[in-house]
Design an enzyme around this catalytic site. Structure first.
Site, mmCIF file in Angstrom:
data_model
loop_
_atom_site.group_PDB
_atom_site.id
_atom_site.type_symbol
_atom_site.label_atom_id
_atom_site.label_comp_id
_atom_site.label_asym_id
_atom_site.label_seq_id
_atom_site.Cartn_x
_atom_site.Cartn_y
_atom_site.Cartn_z
ATOM 1 N N ARG A 8 0.839 -1.198 0.000
ATOM 2 C CA ARG A 8 0.000 0.000 0.000
ATOM 3 C C ARG A 8 0.880 1.255 0.000
ATOM 4 O O ARG A 8 0.620 2.201 0.737
ATOM 5 C CB ARG A 8 -0.944 -0.003 1.200
ATOM 6 C CG ARG A 8 -2.210 0.768 0.929
ATOM 7 C CD ARG A 8 -2.981 1.038 2.194
ATOM 8 N NE ARG A 8 -4.246 1.669 1.874
ATOM 9 C CZ ARG A 8 -4.907 2.449 2.694
ATOM 10 N NH1 ARG A 8 -4.435 2.710 3.895
ATOM 11 N NH2 ARG A 8 -6.044 2.977 2.339
ATOM 12 N N LYS A 50 -9.166 5.190 16.311
ATOM 13 C CA LYS A 50 -9.006 3.977 15.495
ATOM 14 C C LYS A 50 -7.527 3.874 15.142
ATOM 15 O O LYS A 50 -6.976 4.773 14.507
ATOM 16 C CB LYS A 50 -9.862 4.082 14.235
ATOM 17 C CG LYS A 50 -9.739 2.906 13.270
ATOM 18 C CD LYS A 50 -10.705 3.077 12.083
ATOM 19 C CE LYS A 50 -10.565 1.990 11.043
ATOM 20 N NZ LYS A 50 -11.438 2.239 9.872
ATOM 21 N N TRP A 51 -6.888 2.787 15.556
ATOM 22 C CA TRP A 51 -5.437 2.585 15.403
ATOM 23 C C TRP A 51 -5.228 1.566 14.291
ATOM 24 O O TRP A 51 -5.490 0.391 14.482
ATOM 25 C CB TRP A 51 -4.876 2.090 16.726
ATOM 26 C CG TRP A 51 -3.417 1.837 16.810
ATOM 27 C CD1 TRP A 51 -2.597 1.302 15.860
ATOM 28 C CD2 TRP A 51 -2.586 2.071 17.949
ATOM 29 N NE1 TRP A 51 -1.328 1.201 16.326
ATOM 30 C CE2 TRP A 51 -1.283 1.666 17.608
ATOM 31 C CE3 TRP A 51 -2.813 2.585 19.228
ATOM 32 C CZ2 TRP A 51 -0.221 1.744 18.488
ATOM 33 C CZ3 TRP A 51 -1.760 2.661 20.111
ATOM 34 C CH2 TRP A 51 -0.474 2.253 19.747
ATOM 35 N N ASP A 52 -4.742 2.043 13.156
ATOM 36 C CA ASP A 52 -4.625 1.203 11.961
ATOM 37 C C ASP A 52 -3.169 0.814 11.720
ATOM 38 O O ASP A 52 -2.240 1.410 12.294
ATOM 39 C CB ASP A 52 -5.179 2.009 10.760
ATOM 40 C CG ASP A 52 -5.693 1.122 9.643
ATOM 41 O OD1 ASP A 52 -5.434 -0.085 9.657
ATOM 42 O OD2 ASP A 52 -6.366 1.660 8.726
ATOM 43 N N ASP A 93 -12.156 -5.334 6.003
ATOM 44 C CA ASP A 93 -12.635 -4.274 5.108
ATOM 45 C C ASP A 93 -13.784 -4.778 4.244
ATOM 46 O O ASP A 93 -14.342 -4.020 3.454
ATOM 47 C CB ASP A 93 -11.492 -3.760 4.223
ATOM 48 C CG ASP A 93 -10.588 -2.808 4.989
ATOM 49 O OD1 ASP A 93 -10.988 -2.352 6.079
ATOM 50 O OD2 ASP A 93 -9.475 -2.530 4.511
HETATM 51 C C1 DGJ Z 1 -7.665 0.124 6.371
HETATM 52 C C2 DGJ Z 1 -8.838 0.000 7.290
HETATM 53 O O1 DGJ Z 1 -9.191 -1.337 7.440
HETATM 54 C C3 DGJ Z 1 -9.993 0.837 6.760
HETATM 55 O O2 DGJ Z 1 -11.106 0.697 7.586
HETATM 56 C C4 DGJ Z 1 -9.570 2.285 6.651
HETATM 57 O O3 DGJ Z 1 -9.331 2.806 7.930
HETATM 58 C C5 DGJ Z 1 -8.337 2.390 5.788
HETATM 59 N N1 DGJ Z 1 -7.296 1.514 6.251
HETATM 60 C C6 DGJ Z 1 -7.826 3.799 5.765
HETATM 61 O O4 DGJ Z 1 -6.639 3.909 5.112
#
Ligand code: DGJ
Length: 726
Positions: free
Chosen positions: A433, A467-469, A539
């Site tokens: 990504r 939200k911690w991604d 997702d």
């Molecule tokens: C991946 C997450 O799973 C999505 O819900 C979203 O937050 C995107 N990243 C944003 O880049």
């Protein structure tokens, strides 16, 4: 009797091996029993129902000349390179080059705790000052055991740890069936089931981080046959670790199964200097003799109380903008969506990716900006504060998205610190990504990760949700911070430091609700969840796919942790989408400004029904899985409050079925002696319920034995039933 009952104070039982001490790790209904054998090796002599544990067991014999011990028993933590020739729990290269480990029982102690007990069993190598403490925390009421090891180098030379399992359990019998979970992006948590035959089955993750997208660190083991929902003996186990793991199932001798669970030792050898310890993550498990359903309910109760930061707090109904706007927004648009979210009934608005970084690094797509955590001045000229204030003034809360462990090459962070990434010399950068993984083993990166969250929250006072991604796994696992002889520490140090950041955030912001996310469900494990309340499962939000996916997660995770959002994915009927999402922690990824009247009405009603009737029972009730997805054209489950005063049943028609109406569904967990009023809730606006039992009363016994006919037949028909005791 447990040691807890025997000893109100610290019980220290120092015993020579010859004293044949019996060590009982017991909860309300299960017991794991150990005893040293004639040579002093610690042996597992029972793992099963507590009332079936041997009262005065005979001391096990030591291994014979071929290295085979008593066939009814197994070493509690076998050392490698010794007479044990299977997969070791621990193996070491000692300072003098000796590669064998022979552990003997030294002593144990059990300390009572409010929720159960903590037992430490001390083992020591027969020759070297090499120590392993086996640690067991029991959660008495929940019937859960948390096990880990503390490994210590007491010698004056450095040793190399090559295997370091959290737990090693043995089972007998030929009919052992493994259920595990695998997937890919937007396709997490597929269930695989197979009989364990001679040889080794290894369930492993080598992605470094976010690998749960592909393989999950949880499994069910059917002892005596395939896993069933309400019958049979099942071990449910979950490794609390967010990095590489190995779940090793070895059928060596016929009829003997050894399960080793822990950090994946491959590429993670640990150098242990003199005096240092290494603590493994917890392996969390229970043994149910009433099928997977009972095991899951134990995990859920444990998770709500000890395994997460839910602490009895009902989770917000939130609207997130990701599926609705992607990267395309500005302050005005977000303020409009906030207002529309409030009008819909949401309690919180969550601003996702795309709000930060400036100039040519602006985060207007996924190619730039990660690492630069200042609000984007073109989109949000006044920063985040007006959004928090805007949300508060409409009467809802505000949450924000971050991805602290990652960087884009197009960022100030990378320009200033190109050495902060995970990579190896002489190799090209490799992207997922368009981004790179920051080297969390480096103290400056650990500090950066905390500061990115801290400064974001400080710039937006009043923010209550995060939200911690984390959207990339690791390749070329090298660190310019770790020395050449410590490169194999990267995978483990990364996760240890990550946990330190998570803990620091939790301590600095004790009231913050935090969702863990990793490109979907890449980080769903009880290592991370200790600092979070909820996780993002995938997702893929198509309700048709979410039904089996959430079913699979439900083996280990309670509904309150499972973020379950209504979106337009799959273009399913809105009522169906709500009826599915309401069976977890309801949320939306909707742009209410663009929704037709009918969908608005359905959404408003769904949110209201969830808040008024369902949230308590879904988020804090016991789960009964009734009709498994894939077992037929319909899938269903129900939740019951602990005092059995209320239950909610969800049923979804996943395919057409002309005969569905004739089939009954039998709810679980009701009080047979009480009467319940049955009501179909969330009937499509404008329709009336076609449920035969709508607004009628039946006893719990009748409902559970005779079942209920549901007015469902066509794909995407769905029903939500409420049972209220009176
Ligand atoms: C991946 C997450 O799973 C999505 O819900 C979203 O937050 C995107 N990243 C944003 O880049």
């Amino acid at each position: 009797m447990t040691n807890r009952i025997l000893a109100p104070l610290l019980l220290i039982a120092a015993a020579a091996a010859a004293d044949a001490e019996v060590i009982r790790i017991a909860t309300r209904s299960i017991e794991l029993t150990y005893m040293p054998d004639e040579n002093g090796e610690l042996i597992q002599i029972h793992f099963g129902l507590r009332d079936q544990a041997p009262q005065s067991p005979e001391q096990p014999k030591g291994p014979d000349s071929a290295g085979y011990g008593d066939p009814t028993a197994g070493s509690a933590y076998p050392g490698g390179g010794s007479v044990f020739v299977g997969k070791p729990a621990v193996s070491v290269r000692h300072a003098d080059g000796n590669t064998s480990t022979v552990l003997h029982y030294l002593r144990h102690e059990t300390t009572p705790e409010e929720s159960g007990s903590l037992t430490r069993i001390e083992l020591k190598d027969a020759h070297y000052p090499f120590h392993v403490d086996l640690m067991f925390r029991t959660r008495e009421q929940e019937d859960i055991i948390e096990q880990w090891s503390v490994i210590r180098n007491g010698s004056d030379g450095e040793i190399l740890l090559r295997d370091f399992a959290s737990a090693s359990l043995t089972f007998q019998g030929d009919e052992n069936w493994l259920t595990h979970f695998h997937g890919s992006w937007a396709n997490e948590m597929n269930i695989a089931e197979s009989r364990l035959t001679a040889g080794t089955k290894l369930i492993e993750n080598r992605y470094g981080t976010m690998g749960n997208l592909y393989v999950a660190p949880h499994f069910l083991l059917g002892l005596g046959g395939p896993v069933r929902e309400n019958e049979g003996t099942v071990l449910l186990g979950s490794l609390a670790w967010s990095g590489n793991f190995a779940l090793n199932f070895e059928v060596g001798l016929p009829g003997r199964l050894r399960v080793n669970a822990g950090i994946h030792p491959e590429s993670s050898e640990r150098h242990l200097p003199p005096g240092e310890t290494f603590t493994t993550p917890r392996f969390i498990y229970t043994l149910s003799t009433r099928g997977a359903g009972e095991g899951s309910r134990r995990f859920h109760r444990w998770a709500r109380k000890y395994g997460t930061r839910i602490n009895g707090k009902p989770q917000f109904v939130l609207n997130n903008n990701w599926e609705a706007t992607g990267f395309d927004f500005d302050e005005a648009k977000i303020l409009d969506i906030i207002q529309a979210s409030k009008d819909l009934g949401a309690e919180l608005f969550l601003l996702d990716d795309g709000w930060f970084a400036n100039g040519e690094n602006a985060r207007i797509n996924d190619k730039a900006g990660l690492g630069d955590w200042e609000p984007n001045r073109e989109r949000l000229p006044n920063g985040l504060k007006p959004l928090v204030d805007g949300a508060k003034s409409t009467g809802i809360e505000f949450g924000i998205w971050v991805e602290p462990e990652m960087v884009n090459v197009k960022s100030e962070l990378y320009t200033n610190h190109p050495d902060w990434i995970v990579t190896q010399p002489h190799r090209p950068l490799s992207f997922r990504r368009n981004q790179l993984v920051l080297d969390m083993s480096r103290p400056e990166v650990r500090e950066h990760a905390f500061r990115c969250i801290d400064e974001t929250l400080k710039s937006a006072p009043g923010t209550v949700y995060l939200k911690w991604d984390s959207n990339s796994y690791m390749t070329h696992p090298g660190s310019s911070h770790l020395g050449p002889d410590r490169q194999s520490h990267l995978y483990v140090d990364f996760i240890h430091n990550l946990y330190q950041v998570m803990e620091r955030v939790a301590e600095a912001y004790p009231d913050l609700t935090v969702m863990i996310c990793s490109g979907g469900g890449g980080r769903v494990d009880y290592g991370s969840l200790a600092w979070f309340q909820q996780f993002w499962p995938s997702d893929n939000t198509d309700p048709l796919r979410r039904i089996p996916m959430q079913h699979a997660y439900s083996y280990f995770f309670p509904a309150a942790t499972i973020s379950s959002h209504v979106t337009h994915a799959g273009q399913r009927p809105p009522k169906f989408a709500f009826d599915v999402a309401m069976s977890g922690r309801l949320g939306m990824d909707l742009d209410p400004r663009k929704m037709p009247e009918e969908e608005l009405a359905t959404s408003k009603q769904g949110i209201e029904v969830y808040k008024t009737h369902l949230r308590d029972v879904v988020q804090f009730g016991d789960l009964y899985r009734l009709e498994a997805p894939g077992s037929g054209p319909r899938s269903s489950l129900n939740y019951v409050l602990e005092d059995r005063s209320k239950a909610a049943l969800f049923a979804w028609q996943t395919a057409d079925d002309e005969s569905a109406a004739a089939r009954t569904v039998k709810p679980g967990g009701l009080d047979p002696e009480r009467r319940y009023r049955i009501e179909e809730v969330n009937v499509k606006p404008g329709d009336t319920s076609k449920l035969e039992l709508h607004e009628q009363s039946r006893s719990g016994r009748e409902l559970m034995e005779e079942g209920i006919k549901l007015p469902l037949a066509r794909q995407f028909d769905s029903a939500v039933l409420l049972f209220t005791a009176h």
